[in-house]
Design a protein around this motif. Sequence first.
Motif, PDB file in Angstrom:
ATOM      1  N   LYS A  81       0.830  -1.203   0.000  1.00 47.83           N
ATOM      2  CA  LYS A  81       0.000   0.000   0.000  1.00 47.83           C
ATOM      3  C   LYS A  81       0.859   1.246   0.000  1.00 47.83           C
ATOM      4  O   LYS A  81       0.596   2.210  -0.717  1.00 47.83           O
ATOM      5  N   SER A  84       2.481   1.771  -3.416  1.00 49.61           N
ATOM      6  CA  SER A  84       1.499   2.274  -4.383  1.00 49.61           C
ATOM      7  C   SER A  84       1.232   3.749  -4.132  1.00 49.61           C
ATOM      8  O   SER A  84       1.154   4.547  -5.070  1.00 49.61           O
ATOM      9  N   PHE A  85       1.093   4.110  -2.883  1.00 48.39           N
ATOM     10  CA  PHE A  85       0.880   5.513  -2.534  1.00 48.39           C
ATOM     11  C   PHE A  85       2.080   6.352  -2.959  1.00 48.39           C
ATOM     12  O   PHE A  85       1.933   7.460  -3.497  1.00 48.39           O
TER      13      PHE A  85
END
Length: 126
Positions: A81, A84-85
């Motif tokens: 996560k 991806s951020f």
Amino acid sequence: MVGKNIKKFRTAKQMTQDELAQQLNVTRQAVSNWENGKTQPDIETLHKIAEILDVTIEELIYGAKQTTTIVKNTTVQNATKGLSFGAALAMVISYVNWHSIGWAIFHGLLNWVYVIYYVLRYGWNG
């Protein structure tokens, strides 16, 4: 350790030292000596004790079975996560600075190249 485990499993089955000794064809003192750590049963006797107490030899030696639970690897999920951020953030910052979608995509891809390099070099755990 073996003696403590023998005692623990014997008492859990509500069995006396005499009862265990009779089933093993040994004296009560022999059972007492095992449980107090003065002596150790041989491997054949250990096998018989395990059968009588309904446990494995490993349980007699190491203690009760450890129950294992499967835990989702949240570290990897959180890292994914975050990565991806990070890629999205790099793309947004690039677009805001240069007003070009091409540069935004380039910096997003560049971020992933860096991530792949880092993972290959250091692994997920750093």
